[in-house]
Design an enzyme around this catalytic site. Sequence first.
Site, PDB file in Angstrom:
ATOM      1  N   SER A  95       0.820  -1.219   0.000  1.00 31.86           N
ATOM      2  CA  SER A  95       0.000   0.000   0.000  1.00 31.86           C
ATOM      3  C   SER A  95       0.851   1.265   0.000  1.00 31.86           C
ATOM      4  O   SER A  95       1.592   1.500  -0.939  1.00 31.86           O
ATOM      5  CB  SER A  95      -0.944  -0.062   1.199  1.00 31.86           C
ATOM      6  N   ASP A 238      -2.145   6.502  -3.490  1.00 32.27           N
ATOM      7  CA  ASP A 238      -1.062   5.792  -2.813  1.00 32.27           C
ATOM      8  C   ASP A 238      -0.561   4.679  -3.733  1.00 32.27           C
ATOM      9  O   ASP A 238      -0.993   4.584  -4.883  1.00 32.27           O
ATOM     10  CB  ASP A 238      -1.528   5.267  -1.444  1.00 32.27           C
ATOM     11  N   ASP A 240      -0.921   1.462  -4.072  1.00 33.53           N
ATOM     12  CA  ASP A 240      -1.772   0.408  -4.637  1.00 33.53           C
ATOM     13  C   ASP A 240      -3.143   0.912  -5.047  1.00 33.53           C
ATOM     14  O   ASP A 240      -4.030   0.123  -5.406  1.00 33.53           O
ATOM     15  CB  ASP A 240      -1.898  -0.789  -3.682  1.00 33.53           C
ATOM     16  N   ASP A 242      -5.798   2.377  -3.595  1.00 33.62           N
ATOM     17  CA  ASP A 242      -7.087   2.361  -2.897  1.00 33.62           C
ATOM     18  C   ASP A 242      -7.399   3.713  -2.261  1.00 33.62           C
ATOM     19  O   ASP A 242      -8.546   4.033  -2.003  1.00 33.62           O
ATOM     20  CB  ASP A 242      -7.190   1.213  -1.868  1.00 33.62           C
TER      21      ASP A 242
HETATM   22 MG    MG Z   1      -3.326   1.487  -0.202  1.00 31.57          MG
END
Ligand code: MG
Length: 451
Positions: A95, A238, A240, A242
């Site tokens: 993340s 960010d 990844d 999300d």
């Molecule tokens: Mg993330």
Amino acid sequence: MPRLFGTFGIRRVANEVLTPEMAVRLALSFATFINGEDVVVGRDARKHSRMLYDAVVAGLLSAGCRVIELEVTATPALQWACRQWNMWGAMVTASHNPPEWNGIKFMEKSGKGLDREKEVEVERIFFTETFRRVSWPDIPQETTKRNINFDYISAIISRVDAEAIRAKSFRVVIDCANGAPSLITPYLLSSLGCHVVSLNAHPDGNFPGRNPEPTPENLKDIVILIRYGDFDLGFAQDGDGDRLIVITEKGEFVPGDLSVSLVAKELAQRPEEGPIVTTVATTHILQEIARSTNREVVTTAVGDLVVAKVLQERGGIFGCEENGGMIFPDFVWGRDGAMAAAFILHILATQKKSLVELLGELPPYYQVKRKTTIDPEKRERILAAVEEKTASFKNRITIDGYKVLFEDGSWVLIRPSGTEPLIRVLAEAKEKEKAEALAAEYLKLIEEAQR
Ligand code: MG
């Protein structure tokens, strides 16, 4: 038994703790738990994600799972695929963590992160090494490779008023954190007719542009670009994909509390019934929005996984966090930065107002966020003092720390960190002075209890 999983998945430093061997064993444990059913696998753009991803695929195959490989993709895109195909998921990602970190998030067939009860079972299998290993004829010979990034983009576009957005030809900056969103969000915005300037948009696990966490300190470049350029707004994600942070046309960082309120306000006006689900740390603006649309706000502990779980259980219309995380329950059972970006453009286009104007229409609240380090040995004594002081308040929530809500909408949250010797104090009120005073009152109490 030691605990492997954090609030969402496993995160460790790559090749120190999280080695390929460990990734194989984790994948085998998960595969054993799901009895060798099919799994969708993806990874973010970190340097060591390829290494760990191959180990995860090997572990799954060894247990007889058929594997669909998505290669580099965003976490919500993988969660979307799980839901479409009713398949379990495994995502290699850390993340927003620093470059040396990596991790694995396992997903349910709905695409939601794995429930804690199931994680406990996976942990048990991991530590007891009671792995399911199939004999050689049952090892799948091949995996199936699918690139779903553009299917995911199309699915997002079908959920907003694309014509209205295209008609506006928004000028947008998107900062992809050199992560997985690089392969998705700039194309999504282009497909929505935006004039797109992309920043940090080549996948690079060295993170040459900035730290992957979208905090104000890490987003100076996009702010400067918007301040001195001519743009309608900016988005930052960010590693990844999300999370989403929004920057106004004036180059101002929009606190997560406000961006989620903007979206909640729009969704709450739709006919679908159901509550708004959010954490104890999120703004009271949501309560006002809920009240004006005859809804409830369901409050959870901090963490996107628990918000998603409660959202699912309670049939909520929207899930969100104070950091800008947004969950659209009819789309993905997890935070989704690209969907959030498209939805904000939808609001701008259909309301025909600028971001600054729309933010100005939200009820005014002022928030104070403080933290104070404590002596770990005095932690219990401090919490006892907080417990005692807050016990008599009529409206107190104790699911995660101590939150007291007052009649005028102001509130204070005293929340000890689970991992560090510190306590966070958050206060919100309609006036700055009141929020400051509330925070100061409890910081003083903590200090005195430590003496
Ligand atoms: Mg993330």
